[in-house]
Design an enzyme around this catalytic site. Structure first.
Site, PDB file in Angstrom:
ATOM      1  N   GLU A  39       0.815  -1.213   0.000  1.00  0.00           N
ATOM      2  CA  GLU A  39       0.000   0.000   0.000  1.00  0.00           C
ATOM      3  C   GLU A  39       0.850   1.265   0.000  1.00  0.00           C
ATOM      4  O   GLU A  39       0.529   2.241  -0.691  1.00  0.00           O
ATOM      5  CB  GLU A  39      -0.932   0.001   1.216  1.00  0.00           C
ATOM      6  CG  GLU A  39      -1.896   1.165   1.235  1.00  0.00           C
ATOM      7  CD  GLU A  39      -2.910   1.045   2.356  1.00  0.00           C
ATOM      8  OE1 GLU A  39      -3.837   1.878   2.401  1.00  0.00           O
ATOM      9  OE2 GLU A  39      -2.794   0.122   3.188  1.00  0.00           O
ATOM     10  N   ASP A  62      -3.273  -6.905  -4.810  1.00  0.00           N
ATOM     11  CA  ASP A  62      -2.444  -8.062  -5.138  1.00  0.00           C
ATOM     12  C   ASP A  62      -3.262  -8.926  -6.079  1.00  0.00           C
ATOM     13  O   ASP A  62      -4.238  -9.554  -5.666  1.00  0.00           O
ATOM     14  CB  ASP A  62      -2.080  -8.828  -3.866  1.00  0.00           C
ATOM     15  CG  ASP A  62      -1.220 -10.064  -4.140  1.00  0.00           C
ATOM     16  OD1 ASP A  62      -0.975 -10.372  -5.325  1.00  0.00           O
ATOM     17  OD2 ASP A  62      -0.805 -10.713  -3.166  1.00  0.00           O
ATOM     18  N   ILE A  63      -2.891  -8.967  -7.359  1.00  0.00           N
ATOM     19  CA  ILE A  63      -3.732  -9.654  -8.334  1.00  0.00           C
ATOM     20  C   ILE A  63      -3.755 -11.167  -8.129  1.00  0.00           C
ATOM     21  O   ILE A  63      -4.617 -11.857  -8.690  1.00  0.00           O
ATOM     22  CB  ILE A  63      -3.319  -9.323  -9.777  1.00  0.00           C
ATOM     23  CG1 ILE A  63      -1.941  -9.900 -10.131  1.00  0.00           C
ATOM     24  CG2 ILE A  63      -3.342  -7.817 -10.006  1.00  0.00           C
ATOM     25  CD1 ILE A  63      -1.610  -9.806 -11.620  1.00  0.00           C
ATOM     26  N   ASN A  89      -1.411  -4.457 -16.000  1.00  0.00           N
ATOM     27  CA  ASN A  89       0.036  -4.389 -16.171  1.00  0.00           C
ATOM     28  C   ASN A  89       0.788  -5.323 -15.231  1.00  0.00           C
ATOM     29  O   ASN A  89       1.857  -5.822 -15.575  1.00  0.00           O
ATOM     30  CB  ASN A  89       0.509  -2.948 -15.944  1.00  0.00           C
ATOM     31  CG  ASN A  89       2.010  -2.844 -15.827  1.00  0.00           C
ATOM     32  OD1 ASN A  89       2.743  -2.983 -16.798  1.00  0.00           O
ATOM     33  ND2 ASN A  89       2.487  -2.618 -14.593  1.00  0.00           N
ATOM     34  N   TYR A 158       6.382 -17.970 -18.723  1.00  0.00           N
ATOM     35  CA  TYR A 158       6.036 -16.596 -19.098  1.00  0.00           C
ATOM     36  C   TYR A 158       5.409 -16.577 -20.484  1.00  0.00           C
ATOM     37  O   TYR A 158       4.382 -15.921 -20.711  1.00  0.00           O
ATOM     38  CB  TYR A 158       7.289 -15.724 -19.059  1.00  0.00           C
ATOM     39  CG  TYR A 158       7.019 -14.285 -19.424  1.00  0.00           C
ATOM     40  CD1 TYR A 158       6.464 -13.409 -18.501  1.00  0.00           C
ATOM     41  CD2 TYR A 158       7.309 -13.803 -20.705  1.00  0.00           C
ATOM     42  CE1 TYR A 158       6.201 -12.084 -18.837  1.00  0.00           C
ATOM     43  CE2 TYR A 158       7.064 -12.481 -21.044  1.00  0.00           C
ATOM     44  CZ  TYR A 158       6.498 -11.625 -20.105  1.00  0.00           C
ATOM     45  OH  TYR A 158       6.238 -10.331 -20.448  1.00  0.00           O
ATOM     46  N   VAL A 160       3.858 -19.038 -22.092  1.00  0.00           N
ATOM     47  CA  VAL A 160       2.536 -19.667 -22.046  1.00  0.00           C
ATOM     48  C   VAL A 160       1.520 -18.743 -21.384  1.00  0.00           C
ATOM     49  O   VAL A 160       0.369 -18.644 -21.817  1.00  0.00           O
ATOM     50  CB  VAL A 160       2.611 -21.023 -21.307  1.00  0.00           C
ATOM     51  CG1 VAL A 160       1.222 -21.584 -21.043  1.00  0.00           C
ATOM     52  CG2 VAL A 160       3.427 -22.023 -22.131  1.00  0.00           C
ATOM     53  N   LYS A 162       1.437 -15.517 -21.446  1.00  0.00           N
ATOM     54  CA  LYS A 162       1.051 -14.438 -22.352  1.00  0.00           C
ATOM     55  C   LYS A 162       0.194 -14.959 -23.515  1.00  0.00           C
ATOM     56  O   LYS A 162      -0.664 -14.235 -24.021  1.00  0.00           O
ATOM     57  CB  LYS A 162       2.287 -13.707 -22.863  1.00  0.00           C
ATOM     58  CG  LYS A 162       3.017 -12.928 -21.774  1.00  0.00           C
ATOM     59  CD  LYS A 162       2.082 -11.940 -21.041  1.00  0.00           C
ATOM     60  CE  LYS A 162       2.811 -11.128 -19.997  1.00  0.00           C
ATOM     61  NZ  LYS A 162       1.933 -10.177 -19.278  1.00  0.00           N
TER      62      LYS A 162
END
Length: 235
Positions: A39, A62-63, A89, A158, A160, A162
């Site tokens: 944060e 936090d995705i 992003n 990475y 795979v 994308k």
């Protein structure tokens, strides 16, 4: 804040490309919610943008945490009455040089959960808010490394992940074409960030241009496509 002002959420926007995208969108007159896993990092960047005379605020996100994603998107919708733009992003690249035949599957799992599932979580939560105002722009950060013409050895999870982001982009664009929500992906190329490993050919500000453009498309703009430097790429 004016009721007509667009509201954007940019994930992982406390530094690098994400920060440049957030600044670029804010310069179009939108209010940008800066997010980061920590944060205090999000607060610092939002304060920096505000000091430049831009409209910005911060939120922890936090995705990889479903609860964090749901809370962030709902909070934005509640506080501002709208959520118009989502730029996905945030992501990780932790398997440089890894081969598919001998991959560290725990790194694969972590990469897919962050890069695909994290992006997907953010999309579904944001779409719920976007549909309320029948308007939305979703921009997913992809990579040349995830296009079929560029698939090859190394960084397998990475790559795979994308490919998955690209597929998700196409599917969501088709589903949402009648909801006023445009969904596209873009590759930033080799940007001068910590992930470039010293092989950058553009600054974050230069790469951000395409993402800002896609985030502010008119209603008749493209959807379900992949771009690099505002030019369409083959999947």
């Amino acid at each position: 804040m004016s009721e007509a002002k667009r509201v954007a959420v940019v994930t992982g926007s406390n530094r690098g490309l994400g920060k440049a995208i957030a600044r670029g969108i804010a310069r179009t007159g939108a209010h940008v919610v800066v997010t980061a896993r920590a944060e205090d990092a999000a607060v610092r960047t939002a304060d920096e943008l505000c000091a430049e005379g831009l409209s910005a605020s911060s939120h922890q996100l936090d995705i990889a945490d479903p609860a964090s994603v749901a809370r962030a998107m709902a909070d934005v919708g509640y506080q501002y009455g709208r959520l118009d733009i989502l730029v996905n992003n945030a992501g990780i690249a932790i398997d440089r040089g890894q081969a598919a035949a001998s991959a560290d599957l725990e790194k694969v799992r972590a990469t897919l959960d962050t890069n695909i599932m994290g992006t997907w979580r953010c999309c579904t939560a944001a779409i719920h808010e976007m549909r309320k105002n029948k308007y939305g722009r979703i921009v997913n950060v992809s990579s040349h490394m995830g296009t079929f013409g560029e698939l090859g050895p190394g960084s397998v999870s990475y790559r795979v992940s994308k490919v998955g982001v690209n597929a998700l982009t196409c599917i969501l664009a088709a589903e949402l074409k009648d909801d006023g929500i445009l969904v596209n992906a873009a590759s930033p190329g080799k940007v001068d960030t910590r992930l470039a490993y010293g092989k950058a050919n553009s600054t974050p500000e230069e790469a951000a241009d395409t993402f800002v453009w896609l985030a502010t498309l008119p209603s008749d703009g493209p959807t379900g496509r992949l771009f690099f430097q505002r030019r369409s790429l083959d999947w």
